[in-house]
Design a protein around this motif. Structure first.
Motif, short mmCIF file in Angstrom:
data_model
loop_
_atom_site.label_atom_id
_atom_site.label_comp_id
_atom_site.label_asym_id
_atom_site.label_seq_id
_atom_site.Cartn_x
_atom_site.Cartn_y
_atom_site.Cartn_z
N ALA A 3 0.83 -1.20 0.00
CA ALA A 3 0.00 0.00 0.00
C ALA A 3 0.87 1.25 0.00
N GLU A 4 1.98 1.19 0.75
CA GLU A 4 2.88 2.34 0.81
C GLU A 4 3.51 2.60 -0.55
N ALA A 5 3.85 1.53 -1.27
CA ALA A 5 4.48 1.67 -2.58
C ALA A 5 3.54 2.34 -3.57
N ARG A 6 2.23 2.18 -3.36
CA ARG A 6 1.26 2.77 -4.29
C ARG A 6 0.79 4.14 -3.84
N SER A 7 1.27 4.62 -2.72
CA SER A 7 0.81 5.90 -2.21
C SER A 7 1.37 7.04 -3.06
N PRO A 8 0.69 8.18 -3.08
CA PRO A 8 1.19 9.33 -3.83
C PRO A 8 2.59 9.76 -3.38
N ARG A 9 2.86 9.70 -2.09
CA ARG A 9 4.17 10.09 -1.59
C ARG A 9 5.25 9.17 -2.14
N ALA A 10 4.98 7.85 -2.16
CA ALA A 10 5.97 6.91 -2.67
C ALA A 10 6.19 7.10 -4.17
N ARG A 11 5.09 7.36 -4.89
CA ARG A 11 5.23 7.58 -6.34
C ARG A 11 6.01 8.86 -6.60
N TYR A 12 5.79 9.88 -5.80
CA TYR A 12 6.52 11.14 -5.95
C TYR A 12 8.01 10.93 -5.68
N ARG A 13 8.30 10.14 -4.66
CA ARG A 13 9.69 9.87 -4.32
C ARG A 13 10.39 9.11 -5.45
N GLU A 14 9.75 8.10 -5.98
CA GLU A 14 10.35 7.32 -7.06
C GLU A 14 10.51 8.17 -8.33
N GLN A 15 9.55 9.05 -8.57
CA GLN A 15 9.64 9.94 -9.73
C GLN A 15 10.85 10.86 -9.59
N ASN A 16 11.05 11.41 -8.41
CA ASN A 16 12.19 12.30 -8.20
C ASN A 16 13.52 11.54 -8.28
N ARG A 17 13.56 10.34 -7.74
CA ARG A 17 14.78 9.53 -7.83
C ARG A 17 15.11 9.24 -9.30
N ALA A 18 14.08 8.91 -10.07
CA ALA A 18 14.30 8.63 -11.49
C ALA A 18 14.79 9.87 -12.22
N GLU A 19 14.25 11.03 -11.86
CA GLU A 19 14.68 12.29 -12.50
C GLU A 19 16.11 12.63 -12.13
N ILE A 20 16.48 12.38 -10.89
CA ILE A 20 17.86 12.63 -10.45
C ILE A 20 18.82 11.72 -11.21
N LYS A 21 18.47 10.45 -11.34
CA LYS A 21 19.33 9.52 -12.06
C LYS A 21 19.43 9.89 -13.54
N ALA A 22 18.35 10.34 -14.12
CA ALA A 22 18.38 10.76 -15.52
C ALA A 22 19.31 11.95 -15.71
N ALA A 23 19.25 12.90 -14.77
CA ALA A 23 20.14 14.07 -14.85
C ALA A 23 21.60 13.65 -14.68
N ALA A 24 21.84 12.72 -13.79
CA ALA A 24 23.21 12.24 -13.58
C ALA A 24 23.72 11.51 -14.83
N LEU A 25 22.87 10.74 -15.47
CA LEU A 25 23.27 10.06 -16.70
C LEU A 25 23.61 11.05 -17.81
N GLN A 26 22.87 12.15 -17.85
CA GLN A 26 23.16 13.18 -18.84
C GLN A 26 24.53 13.80 -18.57
N GLN A 27 24.83 14.07 -17.31
CA GLN A 27 26.14 14.59 -16.96
C GLN A 27 27.23 13.57 -17.29
N LEU A 28 26.95 12.32 -17.03
CA LEU A 28 27.90 11.26 -17.32
C LEU A 28 28.21 11.21 -18.81
N ALA A 29 27.17 11.32 -19.63
CA ALA A 29 27.35 11.28 -21.08
C ALA A 29 28.13 12.49 -21.58
N GLU A 30 27.93 13.64 -20.94
CA GLU A 30 28.58 14.87 -21.40
C GLU A 30 30.04 14.99 -20.96
#
Length: 236
Positions: A3-30
């Motif tokens: 239930a916690e994994a499906r909560s809005p807070r958990a989804r927001y956290r995972e979304q932000n983690r994914a965005e941080i990793k995407a930004a880091a990958l962009q820096q890595l590529a550059e």
């Protein structure tokens, strides 16, 4: 927990983690691994430095996540190639090598993250070893049926001693082949896999780093010849 994994807070956290990793990958590529900077990521995302640390404990923690993801995706590419039905072990070996080369060439920055020069002061978490072995696993099954040339017997003997000594290696071998540590084919499977992995990484690393440019051949052509030679050495 579910239930916690499906909560809005958990989804927001995972979304932000994914965005941080995407930004880091962009820096890595550059700019390579040295260019990965949490402060710049936080600024680009409109977060404060302390806010970013709610998602990752630090730069090393973020790099560890990127490394885990890279190993997992490399293993997935190899495993998908291994899942293609084909009764010819040599053709299967070529399919695995091609899949790994294809993944590395398509994402050179991620390949260099896991196989390039070590980052000073950084120590990868222990579970990355298991992830690295996952990409090698499908090779074990192919070489387990091989008959090594006499010149390879010293390598086979060393690998046989290794699997009898290391429980983790025995578990890894059993997972992919069902072989016990004292089975004669255990050393053969490991020897072929280690040799194939060494040749594969030699060719892939030179290709990804641009060392083959202007040399008059393609990495895939060279890799095909190397795999054929190794397959001959194991009578595959």
């Amino acid at each position: 927990m579910a239930a916690e994994a499906r909560s809005p807070r958990a989804r927001y956290r995972e979304q932000n983690r994914a965005e941080i990793k995407a930004a880091a990958l962009q820096q890595l590529a550059e700019g390579g691994v040295q260019a990965v900077a949490l402060t710049r990521i936080a600024k680009d995302m409109g977060l404060s430095g302390p806010a970013l640390y709610r998602y990752f404990a630090g730069r090393d923690d973020l790099l560890s996540e990127l490394i885990r993801d890279a190993y997992d995706e490399a293993a997935q590419a190899v495993e998908q190639a291994a899942a293609t039905p084909d009764g010819d072990p040599r053709a299967a070996l070529h399919a695995l090598a091609d899949a790994y080369l294809g993944w590395a060439v398509a994402q050179p920055h991620r390949y260099l993250l896991i196989q390039g020069a070590p980052l000073p002061g950084y120590e990868a978490p222990p579970d990355t070893l298991l992830r690295a072995r996952a990409a090698m696993g499908p090779f074990l099954k192919i070489f387990a049926a091989g008959v090594p040339a006499e010149a390879l017997r010293p390598v086979v003997a060393e690998m046989a001693a290794w699997v009898r000594k290391e429980e983790g290696v025995a578990d890894w071998l059993a997972q992919h082949t069902g072989l016990a540590p004292h089975d004669e084919a255990a050393g053969v499977a490991l020897a072929g896999t280690v040799l194939a992995w060494s040749q594969l990484h030699g060719t892939v690393s030179l290709e990804v780093s641009g060392q083959y440019a202007g040399m008059g051949h393609r990495a895939r052509t060279l890799l095909t010849a190397q795999i054929d030679t190794l397959a001959d050495s194991f009578q595959l």
